[in-house]
Design a protein around this motif. Structure first.
Motif, PDB file in Angstrom:
ATOM      1  N   ILE A   1       0.856  -1.259  -0.044  1.00  0.00           N
ATOM      2  CA  ILE A   1       0.045   0.074  -0.161  1.00  0.00           C
ATOM      3  C   ILE A   1       0.917   1.173   0.017  1.00  0.00           C
ATOM      4  N   ASP A   2       1.880   1.137   0.974  1.00  0.00           N
ATOM      5  CA  ASP A   2       2.814   2.373   1.001  1.00  0.00           C
ATOM      6  C   ASP A   2       3.601   2.693  -0.527  1.00  0.00           C
ATOM      7  N   ARG A   3       3.971   1.337  -0.837  1.00  0.00           N
ATOM      8  CA  ARG A   3       4.986   1.595  -2.393  1.00  0.00           C
ATOM      9  C   ARG A   3       3.943   2.006  -3.388  1.00  0.00           C
ATOM     10  N   LEU A   4       2.863   1.452  -3.451  1.00  0.00           N
ATOM     11  CA  LEU A   4       1.810   1.996  -4.628  1.00  0.00           C
ATOM     12  C   LEU A   4       1.379   3.383  -4.525  1.00  0.00           C
ATOM     13  N   SER A   5       1.167   3.671  -3.186  1.00  0.00           N
ATOM     14  CA  SER A   5       0.801   5.168  -3.047  1.00  0.00           C
ATOM     15  C   SER A   5       1.736   6.284  -3.737  1.00  0.00           C
ATOM     16  N   ARG A   6       3.171   5.646  -3.969  1.00  0.00           N
ATOM     17  CA  ARG A   6       4.046   6.682  -4.674  1.00  0.00           C
ATOM     18  C   ARG A   6       4.147   6.159  -6.131  1.00  0.00           C
ATOM     19  N   LEU A   7       4.260   4.976  -6.266  1.00  0.00           N
ATOM     20  CA  LEU A   7       4.427   4.350  -7.766  1.00  0.00           C
ATOM     21  C   LEU A   7       3.216   4.814  -8.705  1.00  0.00           C
ATOM     22  N   ALA A   8       1.853   4.605  -7.984  1.00  0.00           N
ATOM     23  CA  ALA A   8       0.830   4.887  -8.849  1.00  0.00           C
ATOM     24  C   ALA A   8      -0.331   5.772  -8.052  1.00  0.00           C
ATOM     25  N   PRO A   9       0.013   6.924  -7.935  1.00  0.00           N
ATOM     26  CA  PRO A   9      -0.567   7.782  -6.706  1.00  0.00           C
ATOM     27  C   PRO A   9      -2.201   7.830  -7.142  1.00  0.00           C
ATOM     28  N   ASN A  10      -2.708   7.894  -8.358  1.00  0.00           N
ATOM     29  CA  ASN A  10      -4.081   7.700  -8.536  1.00  0.00           C
ATOM     30  C   ASN A  10      -4.821   6.438  -8.494  1.00  0.00           C
ATOM     31  N   LEU A  11      -3.998   5.600  -7.903  1.00  0.00           N
ATOM     32  CA  LEU A  11      -4.738   3.988  -7.941  1.00  0.00           C
ATOM     33  C   LEU A  11      -5.235   4.013  -6.686  1.00  0.00           C
ATOM     34  N   GLU A  12      -6.379   3.578  -6.338  1.00  0.00           N
ATOM     35  CA  GLU A  12      -6.718   3.445  -5.095  1.00  0.00           C
ATOM     36  C   GLU A  12      -7.034   2.053  -4.983  1.00  0.00           C
ATOM     37  N   VAL A  13      -6.241   1.399  -4.072  1.00  0.00           N
ATOM     38  CA  VAL A  13      -6.249  -0.146  -3.679  1.00  0.00           C
ATOM     39  C   VAL A  13      -6.375  -0.411  -2.253  1.00  0.00           C
ATOM     40  N   ARG A  14      -6.690  -1.616  -2.100  1.00  0.00           N
ATOM     41  CA  ARG A  14      -6.686  -2.273  -0.662  1.00  0.00           C
ATOM     42  C   ARG A  14      -6.092  -3.652  -0.789  1.00  0.00           C
ATOM     43  N   THR A  15      -5.559  -4.029   0.266  1.00  0.00           N
ATOM     44  CA  THR A  15      -4.920  -5.288   0.396  1.00  0.00           C
ATOM     45  C   THR A  15      -6.068  -6.380   0.905  1.00  0.00           C
ATOM     46  N   GLU A  16      -5.754  -7.770   0.390  1.00  0.00           N
ATOM     47  CA  GLU A  16      -6.597  -8.483   0.994  1.00  0.00           C
ATOM     48  C   GLU A  16      -5.472  -9.818   1.436  1.00  0.00           C
ATOM     49  N   ILE A  17      -5.918 -10.608   2.450  1.00  0.00           N
ATOM     50  CA  ILE A  17      -4.761 -11.540   3.047  1.00  0.00           C
ATOM     51  C   ILE A  17      -5.753 -12.734   3.360  1.00  0.00           C
ATOM     52  N   ALA A  18      -5.441 -13.622   2.570  1.00  0.00           N
ATOM     53  CA  ALA A  18      -6.235 -15.153   2.637  1.00  0.00           C
ATOM     54  C   ALA A  18      -5.193 -16.266   3.090  1.00  0.00           C
ATOM     55  N   SER A  19      -5.916 -17.085   3.916  1.00  0.00           N
ATOM     56  CA  SER A  19      -5.184 -17.956   4.422  1.00  0.00           C
ATOM     57  C   SER A  19      -5.359 -19.416   3.406  1.00  0.00           C
ATOM     58  N   THR A  20      -4.143 -19.904   2.983  1.00  0.00           N
ATOM     59  CA  THR A  20      -4.382 -20.731   1.908  1.00  0.00           C
ATOM     60  C   THR A  20      -3.274 -21.868   2.121  1.00  0.00           C
ATOM     61  N   GLY A  21      -3.930 -23.059   2.525  1.00  0.00           N
ATOM     62  CA  GLY A  21      -3.051 -24.187   2.605  1.00  0.00           C
ATOM     63  C   GLY A  21      -1.628 -24.127   3.456  1.00  0.00           C
ATOM     64  N   GLY A  22      -1.803 -23.391   4.512  1.00  0.00           N
ATOM     65  CA  GLY A  22      -0.588 -23.168   5.293  1.00  0.00           C
ATOM     66  C   GLY A  22       0.130 -21.826   5.122  1.00  0.00           C
ATOM     67  N   GLN A  23      -0.010 -21.009   3.836  1.00  0.00           N
ATOM     68  CA  GLN A  23       0.557 -20.011   3.776  1.00  0.00           C
ATOM     69  C   GLN A  23      -0.433 -19.007   3.698  1.00  0.00           C
ATOM     70  N   TYR A  24      -0.060 -17.549   3.567  1.00  0.00           N
ATOM     71  CA  TYR A  24      -0.819 -16.508   3.204  1.00  0.00           C
ATOM     72  C   TYR A  24      -0.803 -16.031   1.766  1.00  0.00           C
ATOM     73  N   LEU A  25      -1.927 -15.606   1.157  1.00  0.00           N
ATOM     74  CA  LEU A  25      -1.866 -15.040  -0.119  1.00  0.00           C
ATOM     75  C   LEU A  25      -2.217 -13.436   0.130  1.00  0.00           C
ATOM     76  N   VAL A  26      -1.471 -12.656  -0.104  1.00  0.00           N
ATOM     77  CA  VAL A  26      -1.638 -10.918  -0.340  1.00  0.00           C
ATOM     78  C   VAL A  26      -2.067 -10.756  -1.561  1.00  0.00           C
ATOM     79  N   SER A  27      -3.285 -10.071  -1.842  1.00  0.00           N
ATOM     80  CA  SER A  27      -3.556  -9.702  -3.148  1.00  0.00           C
ATOM     81  C   SER A  27      -3.958  -8.059  -2.754  1.00  0.00           C
ATOM     82  N   LEU A  28      -4.166  -7.469  -4.118  1.00  0.00           N
ATOM     83  CA  LEU A  28      -4.688  -6.320  -3.999  1.00  0.00           C
ATOM     84  C   LEU A  28      -5.769  -5.994  -4.875  1.00  0.00           C
ATOM     85  N   ARG A  29      -6.750  -5.329  -4.330  1.00  0.00           N
ATOM     86  CA  ARG A  29      -7.895  -4.931  -5.027  1.00  0.00           C
ATOM     87  C   ARG A  29      -8.357  -3.750  -5.155  1.00  0.00           C
ATOM     88  N   THR A  30      -8.893  -3.268  -6.212  1.00  0.00           N
ATOM     89  CA  THR A  30      -9.467  -1.902  -6.627  1.00  0.00           C
ATOM     90  C   THR A  30     -10.799  -1.647  -6.138  1.00  0.00           C
TER      91      THR A  30
END
Length: 152
Positions: free
Chosen positions: A123-152
């Motif tokens: 979120i911090d990096r994208l706020s500077r890389l693509a300042p007009n892009l409004e995103v949020r993160t989602e974290i999902a538990s998947t098979g013993g790991q955690y998947l980090v996704s971005l969603r607009t």
């Protein structure tokens, strides 16, 4: 120098490629000197061919980062302190999200704590890389790991 100052102010005097501070007073031949980079990726170049009036955005970059990138698509590195598996290319994901929205899987992490750190960093990096892009993160538990996704 006026255009460099304008772009530098807009980018907060941080290199858009490595996200490190840029010293505006460095001599022009120094690798850490401020330069303007025309942000042309393959997707933007294709759009430019379709629209002759399209002018690619200019971003602030260190001379060494800009020279190292050359005419190739830029690669924004993931922070070294993050523990990630299968990290996605950040610029390509940001461009897809800007173009069509939706969701982009960005990385898998071994623990919830690592996933939280990756989500905050993205979120911090994208706020500077693509300042007009409004995103949020989602974290999902998947098979013993955690998947980090971005969603607009």
């Amino acid at each position: 120098m006026g255009q460099l100052n304008d772009v530098g102010e807009a980018d907060g005097w941080r290199c858009w490629l490595c996200d490190e501070p840029v010293d505006r007073d460095m001599p022009p031949n120094d690798p850490r000197a401020a330069t303007l980079d025309k942000c042309i990726t393959k997707a933007r170049a294709k759009k430019k061919k379709q629209d002759k009036k399209h002018v690619p955005p200019e971003r602030l970059a260190h001379k060494a980062c800009n020279t190292g990138k050359g005419a190739n698509d830029p690669v924004v590195p993931w922070a070294e302190h993050l523990i990630v598996v299968d990290p996605a290319p950040i610029i390509a994901a940001a461009e897809r999200l800007e173009r069509k929205g939706g969701r982009e899987a960005m990385a898998r992490c071994p623990t919830q704590e690592d996933a939280d750190m990756v989500a905050a960093w993205l979120i911090d990096r994208l706020s500077r890389l693509a300042p007009n892009l409004e995103v949020r993160t989602e974290i999902a538990s998947t098979g013993g790991q955690y998947l980090v996704s971005l969603r607009t």
